[in-house]
Design a protein around this motif. Structure first.
Motif, PDB file in Angstrom:
ATOM      1  N   HIS A  43      54.993  40.037  25.525  1.00  0.00           N
ATOM      2  CA  HIS A  43      54.947  41.445  26.201  1.00  0.00           C
ATOM      3  C   HIS A  43      55.808  42.348  25.609  1.00  0.00           C
ATOM      4  CE1 HIS A  43      51.852  40.631  29.245  1.00  0.00           C
ATOM      5  NE2 HIS A  43      52.365  39.147  29.306  1.00  0.00           N
TER       6      HIS A  43
ATOM      7  N   GLU B 119      55.166  35.525  27.922  1.00  0.00           N
ATOM      8  CA  GLU B 119      54.519  35.178  29.303  1.00  0.00           C
ATOM      9  C   GLU B 119      53.967  33.712  28.812  1.00  0.00           C
ATOM     10  OE1 GLU B 119      51.114  36.213  32.531  1.00  0.00           O
ATOM     11  OE2 GLU B 119      51.540  37.448  30.752  1.00  0.00           O
TER      12      GLU B 119
ATOM     13  N   ARG C 225      54.962  41.503  35.070  1.00  0.00           N
ATOM     14  CA  ARG C 225      54.520  40.202  34.872  1.00  0.00           C
ATOM     15  C   ARG C 225      55.845  39.310  34.455  1.00  0.00           C
ATOM     16  NH1 ARG C 225      48.983  39.773  34.737  1.00  0.00           N
ATOM     17  NH2 ARG C 225      49.085  37.403  33.855  1.00  0.00           N
TER      18      ARG C 225
ATOM     19  N   ASN D 149      50.957  34.782  37.036  1.00  0.00           N
ATOM     20  CA  ASN D 149      50.949  36.244  37.049  1.00  0.00           C
ATOM     21  C   ASN D 149      49.879  37.093  37.683  1.00  0.00           C
ATOM     22  OD1 ASN D 149      53.728  36.852  36.429  1.00  0.00           O
ATOM     23  ND2 ASN D 149      53.148  36.079  34.393  1.00  0.00           N
ATOM     24  N   ASN D 150      48.650  36.405  37.244  1.00  0.00           N
ATOM     25  CA  ASN D 150      47.315  37.065  37.679  1.00  0.00           C
ATOM     26  C   ASN D 150      47.396  37.058  39.183  1.00  0.00           C
ATOM     27  OD1 ASN D 150      46.880  37.770  35.183  1.00  0.00           O
ATOM     28  ND2 ASN D 150      45.529  35.747  34.955  1.00  0.00           N
ATOM     29  N   GLN D 151      47.654  35.939  40.052  1.00  0.00           N
ATOM     30  CA  GLN D 151      47.377  36.034  41.397  1.00  0.00           C
ATOM     31  C   GLN D 151      48.618  36.910  42.056  1.00  0.00           C
ATOM     32  OE1 GLN D 151      48.584  32.334  42.911  1.00  0.00           O
ATOM     33  NE2 GLN D 151      47.862  32.723  45.127  1.00  0.00           N
TER      34      GLN D 151
ATOM     35  N   VAL E  39      50.415  32.563  33.253  1.00  0.00           N
ATOM     36  CA  VAL E  39      49.362  33.465  33.399  1.00  0.00           C
ATOM     37  C   VAL E  39      48.773  33.503  34.652  1.00  0.00           C
ATOM     38  CG1 VAL E  39      47.106  34.247  32.369  1.00  0.00           C
ATOM     39  CG2 VAL E  39      48.998  33.656  30.702  1.00  0.00           C
ATOM     40  N   GLU E  40      48.291  32.271  35.106  1.00  0.00           N
ATOM     41  CA  GLU E  40      47.493  32.090  36.336  1.00  0.00           C
ATOM     42  C   GLU E  40      48.369  32.718  37.457  1.00  0.00           C
ATOM     43  OE1 GLU E  40      44.364  31.968  38.854  1.00  0.00           O
ATOM     44  OE2 GLU E  40      44.298  31.820  36.751  1.00  0.00           O
TER      45      GLU E  40
ATOM     46  N   ARG F  95      48.274  44.532  44.343  1.00  0.00           N
ATOM     47  CA  ARG F  95      47.138  45.425  44.243  1.00  0.00           C
ATOM     48  C   ARG F  95      46.897  45.429  45.846  1.00  0.00           C
ATOM     49  NH1 ARG F  95      41.295  45.727  41.139  1.00  0.00           N
ATOM     50  NH2 ARG F  95      40.637  47.715  42.342  1.00  0.00           N
TER      51      ARG F  95
ATOM     52  N   ALA G  65      49.561  39.797  40.765  1.00  0.00           N
ATOM     53  CA  ALA G  65      49.069  41.132  40.235  1.00  0.00           C
ATOM     54  C   ALA G  65      48.027  41.456  41.364  1.00  0.00           C
ATOM     55  CB  ALA G  65      48.556  41.230  38.996  1.00  0.00           C
ATOM     56  N   LEU G  66      47.247  40.608  41.821  1.00  0.00           N
ATOM     57  CA  LEU G  66      46.120  40.844  42.835  1.00  0.00           C
ATOM     58  C   LEU G  66      46.894  40.930  43.974  1.00  0.00           C
ATOM     59  CD1 LEU G  66      43.386  38.130  41.925  1.00  0.00           C
ATOM     60  CD2 LEU G  66      43.322  40.439  41.489  1.00  0.00           C
TER      61      LEU G  66
END
Length: 823
Positions: free
Chosen positions: A231, A243, A213, A251-253, A248-249, A259, A255-256
């Motif tokens: 972190h 972070e 992240r 980084n979440n995107q 956060v949003e 994946r 990560a998805l």
């Protein structure tokens, strides 16, 4: 998917059965030899196969192995060495493709792609063998090139052993979206660290990552000023990696998207793995074929390094090693640029027991090992370090008893171990067995040991086995002298230096000369004299008798050699005389041919001059109109006949003079004399006196009212008052002419060949011109039509013929051709 294994031994009908036990393979050092061959292989596959080679007793299999290696070496000379770069053992990778969902990582796929490329290059290298190299073509048929599969794998594998974006459109789309999101988030965070009011809270104005992240470095004492998730911290604890909540949003995107990227990569890798699994059978065959090819290439490199040759394979009846070198010694000499002394070894079907004797360090044991190891390597399919034309036998059993096999753990003494090996050989003995025995009967009482050795040799010889045994026992030397199926062989030493020459001498026993060796090693004379006095009297007599027999044999051998040399010298003189005679005949024939050639050239030029003269005469006739054309033409043709007669006489002149008694006195001939025309079988009257010294020039002869030009050599004087009327039917010799005044001439060619007939036609035409005849009838008969066709073709191009036609019914029909003669 079952495990994929490659059999290192020959498969199918070529699988060898055991013909030598482990002890024999060890003492003859087949293992160390194969290790050196394996070191020349490219891959572990080839090295493994080389190490697993074993001697095969099947004559046909050994012949195929030898032929295959010879074909490979020939192909390498023509096409160069093939490149097997990238050839790896991929069996473990293929074995992992069995379970559903299994896949290989990009680095492993790259290994697979390199293997497929190496297989394709190998197939291309072997392709020229299709029409003329049966064994290599059989190997090429075991390789299945898979270029499309290799191309697909390389399309999937990207730089740095990654999955390429070209592998899937979906993967490329996800990566593009992730890159945009990543750049957007990094830009937001860079704006934060450069924000003026917060710049003092950051330890550095950078954006980094922790746990996948994006974070920013915040001073530990100012972490409260930046709201977010910590972190990690630096090693000193002075910096916290935070972070920010605003990231956060994003980084979440990311990560998805990461994946989804990984899922798509696995999907691509599984698809490639499925393609590989579908080709598992072809890949398995390719692995076996490539292992075999790598093994063969290692054998070929070994053969080139040691200058090996393919021997003639025999079925245990005969062995002949020409300039053979021990393979391991030859390897060492090749690596160190040294020298390995070759030997010549021969075992005939009539004398299959060789008793090798002589001083120690003379090469007796080396001879056994050389024959044994060369035999094993040839039966393994390798070429051996010997000269072409050597003969190597294939045996069902090979056993060697060399060296000290003493085993204290098993309570075996030297003699016990030796006797045990001899017992095994006795039980194995047969007509296709090879036994190599060093110091047979040694290690015990000499009397009992030599007796046992004699009995063993008798037994093995009665079974038809081939045996080479070394010994110092005089009894065994005498045994080889007295038995027809045995032969003494000795190792020799240089008399000047005392050094071994490692050469074998057949038909003569060797002597140990232990006291002489001891003297060279520096033993005191007193000890040597004492040893001399301790020699057994019977032993001395035996040695003396053997030496005397050897001396007698040498003298007989020298006498035979001298007699043979005399015979060869006499034969050489005879051959030399024949050659000189042949050369003289060739020179005489060459000189005659050259003379004929020059004469023909002169005749050709002379005939050209005549043609030119005729042309000039014709021009003058046109201008003056008062020249008699027939007379001029007759004179020209007469001159031509005189010239050609001289040419023919010169070209056909015999090499020797006529014998006395056959000479004809022509000097007294004059105009009006009665003569016989030998070539025409007619009689006539000379119309002119012959010119002196011009026997070959034609003269005019009146025959039945016809003037005929005949060479003087074809005229025979008749007695005065002889009748000059025609003798009737002409002889078949030469040209047959019958004529009366005002008629044409008849030429009978029946029974003649084309090459005989055409010169007669030319001669008859000349006579018709000289006689002023208007036509000539050529009688050739019906037959096959070949003679008729040749005659008419000849007439069509002859300058003296204006036209020709087939004979009419009263003239002979199609069996006659009537030629009109130009005037």
């Amino acid at each position: 998917m079952p495990d994929i294994q490659t059999s290192s031994a020959e498969s199918g009908p070529e699988r060898p059965r055991s013909c030598a036990d482990a002890q024999t393979l060890a003492v003859l050092e087949l293992g160390p030899l194969l290790e050196r061959v394996a070191s020349l292989s490219v891959s572990p596959l080839g090295a493994e196969r080389v190490r697993a080679l074993r001697p095969c007793p099947d004559l046909a299999v050994v012949g195929r192995r030898q032929r295959r290696l010879s074909q490979l070496r020939q192909l390498m000379e023509e096409e160069g060495r093939p490149s097997l770069d990238g050839l790896e053992d991929v069996r473990p990778l293929l074995n992992r493709l069995g379970p559903v969902g299994a896949f290989l990582v990009p680095e492993e796929l790259e290994v697979m792609a390199d293997f497929l490329s190496a297989a394709a290059r190998a197939y291309s290298f072997l392709a020229p063998a299709e029409e003329r190299m049966d064994e290599l073509f059989r190997l090429a048929n075991q390789i299945t090139p898979l270029p499309e599969l290799a191309k697909e794998i390389r399309r999937v594998v990207g730089p740095g052993h990654s999955v390429s974006s070209k592998a899937s459109p979906e993967l490329a789309r996800v990566r593009r979206e992730a890159n945009r999101a990543r750049e957007r988030l990094r830009g937001e965070l860079m704006g934060l660290v450069h924000y003026e009011s917060l710049s003092a809270a950051f330890s550095d104005q950078v954006v980094t990552q922790r746990s996948g992240r994006f974070v920013v470095p915040v001073k530990a004492d100012a972490k409260g000023r930046v709201a977010g998730i910590i972190h990690d911290t630096s090693g000193s604890g002075a910096t916290c990696f935070v972070e920010p909540l605003s990231a956060v949003e994003g980084n979440n995107q990311l990560a998805l998207l990461s994946r989804r990227e990984r899922e798509e990569e696995i999907k691509v890798l599984m698809a490639v793995a499925q393609r590989l699994a579908e080709q598992s059978q072809a890949l398995s065959e390719n692995i076996k074929a490539m292992a075999k090819l790598d093994c063969l290439l290692a054998q070929a490199r070994f053969a080139e390094r040691l200058e090996c040759a393919e021997p003639v394979i025999t079925d245990a009846g005969e062995v002949e090693l020409i300039k053979a070198r021990h393979p391991l010694l030859a390897w060492r000499a090749a690596g160190q640029k040294g020298q390995c002394v070759p030997i010549n070894l021969q075992v005939s079907p009539q004398q299959r027991l060789l008793v090798i004797s002589g001083a120690n360090a003379g090469g007796k044991t080396a001879t056994l090992k050389t024959l044994g190891l060369i035999t094993l390597m040839v039966m393994c399919g390798l070429h051996a370090p010997l000269e072409r034309g050597s003969r190597v036998a294939v045996f069902n059993a090979v056993a060697a008893e060399i060296g000290d096999e003493q085993d204290l753990d098993r309570d075996l003494s030297t003699f016990t171990a030796h006797a045990g090996r001899l017992a095994k050989m006795v039980n194995q003995a047969g007509p296709s067995s090879l036994f190599l025995i060093d110091e047979i009967g040694g290690g015990t009482d000499p009397s009992e040991g030599s007796a046992l050795a004699t009995a063993v040799l008798d037994w093995l010889g009665s079974k038809g086995s081939m045996v080479l045994a070394t010994t110092h026992f005089h009894r065994l030397k005498a045994y080889a002298t007295l038995h027809e199926n045995a032969q003494n062989v000795s190792v020799s030493f240089d008399k000047a230096t005392g050094e071994a020459t490692y050469q074998l001498h057949y038909g003569a026993p060797g002597f140990s000369d232990a006291l002489a060796v001891a003297a060279r090693l520096g033993f005191p004379p007193e000890i040597l004299q004492a040893a001399e006095t301790e020699l057994d009297q019977a032993e001395r007599q035996t040695v003396a008798l053997l030496r005397e027999a050897e001396q007698t044999r040498q003298e007989a051998r020298q006498e035979r050699a001298a007699a043979s040399a005399d015979r060869l010298a006499a034969k050489g003189e005879r051959e030399k005389a024949k050659e000189l005679k042949r050369q003289a005949a060739q020179e005489r024939a060459g000189a005659l041919a050259e003379g004929k050639r020059r004469v023909r050239e002169v005749a050709k030029r002379f005939e050209g001059d005549l043609a030119e003269l005729l042309g000039q005469t014709q021009e003058k006739q046109k201008e003056q109109g008062n020249l008699r054309e027939g007379a001029v033409r007759q004179e020209l043709y007469q001159a031509r006949r005189e010239a050609l007669a001289q040419v023919d006489a010169t070209a056909a002149a015999p090499e020797t003079d006529k014998p006395k008694g056959e000479e004809t006195d022509l000097a007294g001939l004059k105009e009006g004399d009665a003569v016989e025309l030998t070539s025409l079988g007619q009689t006539g009257v000379l119309l002119e006196s012959p010119a002196p010294g011009r026997d070959t020039v034609p003269v005019s002869v009146g025959v039945a009212g016809v003037r005929v030009m005949v060479p003087l050599t074809e005229i025979k004087p008749l007695p005065a008052g002889a009748h000059t009327q025609p003798k009737g039917k002409a002889k078949s010799k030469g040209v047959s002419v019958q004529a009366s005044a005002g008629e044409g001439l008849d030429l009978n060619l029946i029974g003649k060949r084309v090459e005989e007939a055409l010169p007669l036609v030319d001669k008859a035409l000349d006579q018709a011109l000289l006689a002023g005849r208007s036509e000539i009838r050529v009688v050739h008969g019906m037959g096959t039509g070949r003679l008729r066709a040749a005659v008419r073709e000849y007439l069509s191009g002859h300058p003296a013929v204006s036209s020709f036609r087939a004979g009419q019914r009263g003239e002979g029909g199609a069996g006659v051709t009537v030629a009109q003669v130009r005037q």
